[in-house]
Design an enzyme around this catalytic site. Structure first.
Site, PDB file in Angstrom:
ATOM      1  N   TYR A   1      -3.592  -2.683 -10.361  1.00 23.40           N
ATOM      2  CA  TYR A   1      -3.443  -2.424  -8.918  1.00 23.40           C
ATOM      3  C   TYR A   1      -2.565  -3.503  -8.269  1.00 23.40           C
ATOM      4  CZ  TYR A   1      -4.743  -2.333  -3.993  1.00 23.40           C
ATOM      5  OH  TYR A   1      -4.697  -2.335  -2.617  1.00 23.40           O
TER       6      TYR A   1
ATOM      7  N   TYR B   1      -3.761   3.041   7.946  1.00 21.20           N
ATOM      8  CA  TYR B   1      -4.951   2.206   8.156  1.00 21.20           C
ATOM      9  C   TYR B   1      -5.871   2.859   9.186  1.00 21.20           C
ATOM     10  CZ  TYR B   1      -2.029  -0.988   5.572  1.00 21.20           C
ATOM     11  OH  TYR B   1      -1.222  -1.521   4.613  1.00 21.20           O
TER      12      TYR B   1
ATOM     13  N   SER C   1       0.793  -1.238   0.000  1.00 19.82           N
ATOM     14  CA  SER C   1       0.000   0.000   0.000  1.00 19.82           C
ATOM     15  C   SER C   1       0.823   1.283   0.000  1.00 19.82           C
ATOM     16  CB  SER C   1      -0.948   0.023   1.191  1.00 19.82           C
ATOM     17  OG  SER C   1      -2.077  -0.731   0.889  1.00 19.82           O
TER      18      SER C   1
ATOM     19  N   VAL D   1       1.207  -3.559   3.934  1.00 19.14           N
ATOM     20  CA  VAL D   1       1.214  -4.850   4.633  1.00 19.14           C
ATOM     21  C   VAL D   1       2.508  -5.634   4.417  1.00 19.14           C
ATOM     22  CG1 VAL D   1      -1.298  -5.100   4.780  1.00 19.14           C
ATOM     23  CG2 VAL D   1      -0.072  -6.039   2.798  1.00 19.14           C
TER      24      VAL D   1
ATOM     25  N   LYS E   1       0.315   3.407  -2.935  1.00 17.59           N
ATOM     26  CA  LYS E   1      -0.856   4.286  -3.078  1.00 17.59           C
ATOM     27  C   LYS E   1      -0.466   5.766  -2.998  1.00 17.59           C
ATOM     28  CE  LYS E   1      -3.857   0.664  -1.322  1.00 17.59           C
ATOM     29  NZ  LYS E   1      -4.535   0.047  -0.182  1.00 17.59           N
TER      30      LYS E   1
HETATM   31  N1  GLU Z   1      -2.240  -5.228  -2.237  1.00 21.16           N
HETATM   32  C1  GLU Z   1      -2.780  -5.231  -0.910  1.00 21.16           C
HETATM   33  C2  GLU Z   1      -4.282  -5.401  -0.963  1.00 21.16           C
HETATM   34  O1  GLU Z   1      -4.909  -4.796  -1.774  1.00 21.16           O
HETATM   35  C3  GLU Z   1      -2.379  -3.950  -0.279  1.00 21.16           C
HETATM   36  C4  GLU Z   1      -2.693  -3.994   1.131  1.00 21.16           C
HETATM   37  C5  GLU Z   1      -1.922  -3.017   1.948  1.00 21.16           C
HETATM   38  O2  GLU Z   1      -0.692  -2.943   1.913  1.00 21.16           O
HETATM   39  O3  GLU Z   1      -2.614  -2.299   2.657  1.00 21.16           O
HETATM   40  O4  GLU Z   1      -4.859  -6.139  -0.211  1.00 21.16           O
END
Ligand code: GLU
Length: 308
Positions: free
Chosen positions: A193, A244, A63, A262, A66
């Site tokens: 993604y 988060y 993430s 994550v 992002k």
């Molecule tokens: N690719 C992970 C998902 O979409 C990213 C999760 C993350 O790092 O928050 O579940």
């Protein structure tokens, strides 16, 4: 500031936290990483880079990507409709729900709360796909350029594993498509993604690549990637939504804009000074690296450099 000495002290402080928490296993390919890892890097705004521990070992950015996809959409939107366009399709409020939650989307007509929960990041990737024609390759090139590391690559095993276990993300994308909030077909959006999340980078790579956030939108060579107000906006959303469902706790403890993943990485920004990245794979119940959060907490305690 003697960054190296601070990093050594921070690493010693964080050591007892390494191995605490759980390595993410809902994407099975992430589980192969050793829980013993800990690395941290600082890239200052003048281009100097310092590191400690496993700071040059690549890990799955997940993430953290992002942050960069949002920046790239903003940069690519210059001269077209402007970045206002993306903010009609995604909000900028903390969600108060887990990163992959579906519950708010129905009540809020398919408009995700912010670009850092999965639904919001899917909208950003969708926009990037429209703007570039190949969202994940554009991301890889962007990250290679900003990190100065031409060897950055996707991790195919992670991307495949994520696709195989990607029902939740597919559900989010289909749900948003049903509200007309995707411009591209669902399979293509989720594939790009997954690829963008699978990119492997080290703490060094991420700290250097995120330098524009500490330089108010300027790249290392002085050229402008983002307007200063755009960098401010990304930092603001990182602070309020980047860790988060623990962004309040993170602001309380660390006091910096930050984005976690994550894979166990966290990038954090001290505007006007430096960009940090810390990595240790054990995650707490909210999904943030336990040792990473302890390290950033100690870094701002030692330096007094929280944004507050
Ligand atoms: N690719 C992970 C998902 O979409 C990213 C999760 C993350 O790092 O928050 O579940």
């Amino acid at each position: 500031m003697d960054y190296q000495a601070v990093l050594e002290e921070v690493a010693a402080h964080a050591r007892p936290f390494v191995r605490q928490g759980q390595v993410a296993d809902y994407i099975p390919a992430l589980e192969r990483v050793s829980a013993d890892r800990f690395g941290m890097a600082v890239a200052d705004i003048h281009g100097a880079v310092y590191g400690v521990g496993d700071w040059e070992v690549p890990f799955s950015v997940q993430s953290i990507s992002k942050t960069f996809s949002l920046a790239l959409v903003m940069a690519q939107s210059h001269g077209s409709q402007g970045d206002g366009d993306i903010w009609k399709r995604v909000g900028r409020e903390p969600s108060g729900t887990p990163f992959n939650s579906l519950v708010q989307l129905e009540a809020e007509n398919g408009i995700p709360r912010n670009p850092f929960i999965n639904a919001g990041a899917l909208v950003v990737t969708d926009r990037l796909q429209t703007l570039t024609g190949d969202a994940s390759t554009s991301m890889l090139h962007f990250l290679r350029e900003e990190s100065g590391n031409p060897h950055l690559a996707f991790d195919q095993a992670v991307a495949d594993s994520e696709a195989e276990h990607g029902d939740r993300n597919a559900a989010l994308a289909h749900f948003m498509a049903s509200f007309g909030n995707l411009e591209n077909p669902v399979p293509s959006v989720i594939e790009h993604y997954f690829w963008q999340c699978s990119i492997e980078m080290s703490c060094r790579d991420l700290a250097v690549a995120g330098g524009f956030l500490a330089r108010h939108g300027l790249r290392a060579d002085g050229s402008r990637l983002l307007e200063a107000r755009e960098a401010k906006r990304i930092n603001a959303v990182m602070l309020t939504c980047g860790t988060y469902d623990a962004a309040g706790e993170f602001a309380y403890r660390v006091g910096l804009p930050a984005k976690s993943g994550v894979g166990g990485g966290i990038i954090a920004v001290i505007p006007g000074r430096c960009t940090l990245c810390v990595w240790s794979p054990g995650l707490d119940a909210r999904g943030n690296s336990v040792a990473g959060a302890a390290a950033l907490d100690h870094f701002t305690t030692l330096t007094g450099w929280s944004v507050f």
